[in-house]
Design a protein around this motif. Structure first.
Motif, PDB file in Angstrom:
ATOM      1  N   GLU A  29      18.256  28.069  39.921  1.00 45.26           N
ATOM      2  CA  GLU A  29      18.233  27.281  39.865  1.00 45.26           C
ATOM      3  C   GLU A  29      19.048  27.385  37.874  1.00 45.26           C
ATOM      4  N   LEU A  43      19.057  19.634  37.220  1.00 46.44           N
ATOM      5  CA  LEU A  43      18.946  20.291  38.115  1.00 46.44           C
ATOM      6  C   LEU A  43      17.592  19.849  38.910  1.00 46.44           C
ATOM      7  N   GLN A  44      17.034  20.185  38.588  1.00 52.30           N
ATOM      8  CA  GLN A  44      15.066  19.473  37.998  1.00 52.30           C
ATOM      9  C   GLN A  44      15.449  17.711  38.940  1.00 52.30           C
ATOM     10  N   TRP A  46      18.069  15.992  39.216  1.00 52.18           N
ATOM     11  CA  TRP A  46      18.831  15.723  40.533  1.00 52.18           C
ATOM     12  C   TRP A  46      17.953  15.866  41.917  1.00 52.18           C
ATOM     13  N   ARG A  47      16.961  16.671  41.876  1.00 55.58           N
ATOM     14  CA  ARG A  47      16.737  17.153  43.333  1.00 55.58           C
ATOM     15  C   ARG A  47      15.075  16.360  43.123  1.00 55.58           C
ATOM     16  N   SER A  48      14.740  15.831  42.701  1.00 55.91           N
ATOM     17  CA  SER A  48      13.558  14.745  42.819  1.00 55.91           C
ATOM     18  C   SER A  48      14.423  12.988  42.763  1.00 55.91           C
ATOM     19  N   GLY A  50      16.879  13.163  44.582  1.00 56.36           N
ATOM     20  CA  GLY A  50      17.808  13.436  46.098  1.00 56.36           C
ATOM     21  C   GLY A  50      19.244  13.569  45.624  1.00 56.36           C
ATOM     22  N   ARG A  54      22.462  20.644  48.439  1.00 55.49           N
ATOM     23  CA  ARG A  54      21.022  21.073  49.150  1.00 55.49           C
ATOM     24  C   ARG A  54      20.155  22.388  48.535  1.00 55.49           C
ATOM     25  N   TYR A  55      19.345  22.090  48.412  1.00 56.26           N
ATOM     26  CA  TYR A  55      18.189  23.867  47.922  1.00 56.26           C
ATOM     27  C   TYR A  55      17.096  24.002  48.699  1.00 56.26           C
ATOM     28  N   LYS A  57      13.694  25.653  48.821  1.00 52.04           N
ATOM     29  CA  LYS A  57      12.272  25.929  48.664  1.00 52.04           C
ATOM     30  C   LYS A  57      11.254  27.054  49.265  1.00 52.04           C
ATOM     31  N   VAL A  62      12.798  27.761  43.941  1.00 52.06           N
ATOM     32  CA  VAL A  62      14.275  26.899  44.223  1.00 52.06           C
ATOM     33  C   VAL A  62      15.158  28.128  44.102  1.00 52.06           C
ATOM     34  N   TYR A  64      19.435  27.860  45.455  1.00 50.76           N
ATOM     35  CA  TYR A  64      20.696  27.475  46.507  1.00 50.76           C
ATOM     36  C   TYR A  64      21.449  28.318  47.267  1.00 50.76           C
TER      37      TYR A  64
END
Length: 87
Positions: A29, A43-44, A46-48, A50, A54-55, A57, A62, A64
């Motif tokens: 990350e 980035l966190q 953005w992940r929440s 969607g 793609r990442y 976990k 996390v 990428y």
């Protein structure tokens, strides 16, 4: 270059540790945040939401995949304000 017994890794850990940083196929990350000039918090978020690439976990870690990052960057290319770049 032929493979010899001395170049074959004896364990998966040895294989991973023998990779140079440029051979790694994932970014952390923090590495991705530095690459794009954004904060890890972005980035966190953005992940929440969607958004973002793609990442992967595993447990709490996390990462990428580099190919997902490059695909996302290609998709984000624009030729003008009215259309995306076709590459």
């Amino acid at each position: 270059m032929p493979t010899t017994a001395s170049t074959i890794p004896r364990s998966p850990h040895q294989a991973i540790n023998s990779l140079s940083p440029s051979d790694r196929r994932v970014l952390t990350e923090i590495e991705l945040a530095q690459r794009w000039g954004v904060s890890p918090k972005t980035l966190q978020r953005w992940r929440s939401e969607g958004r973002g690439p793609r990442y992967l976990k595993l447990s709490k870690r996390v990462s990428y995949p580099l190919d997902a990052v490059v695909d996302f960057e290609r998709y984000a290319l624009h030729d003008s304000t009215s259309e995306r770049a076709v590459r």
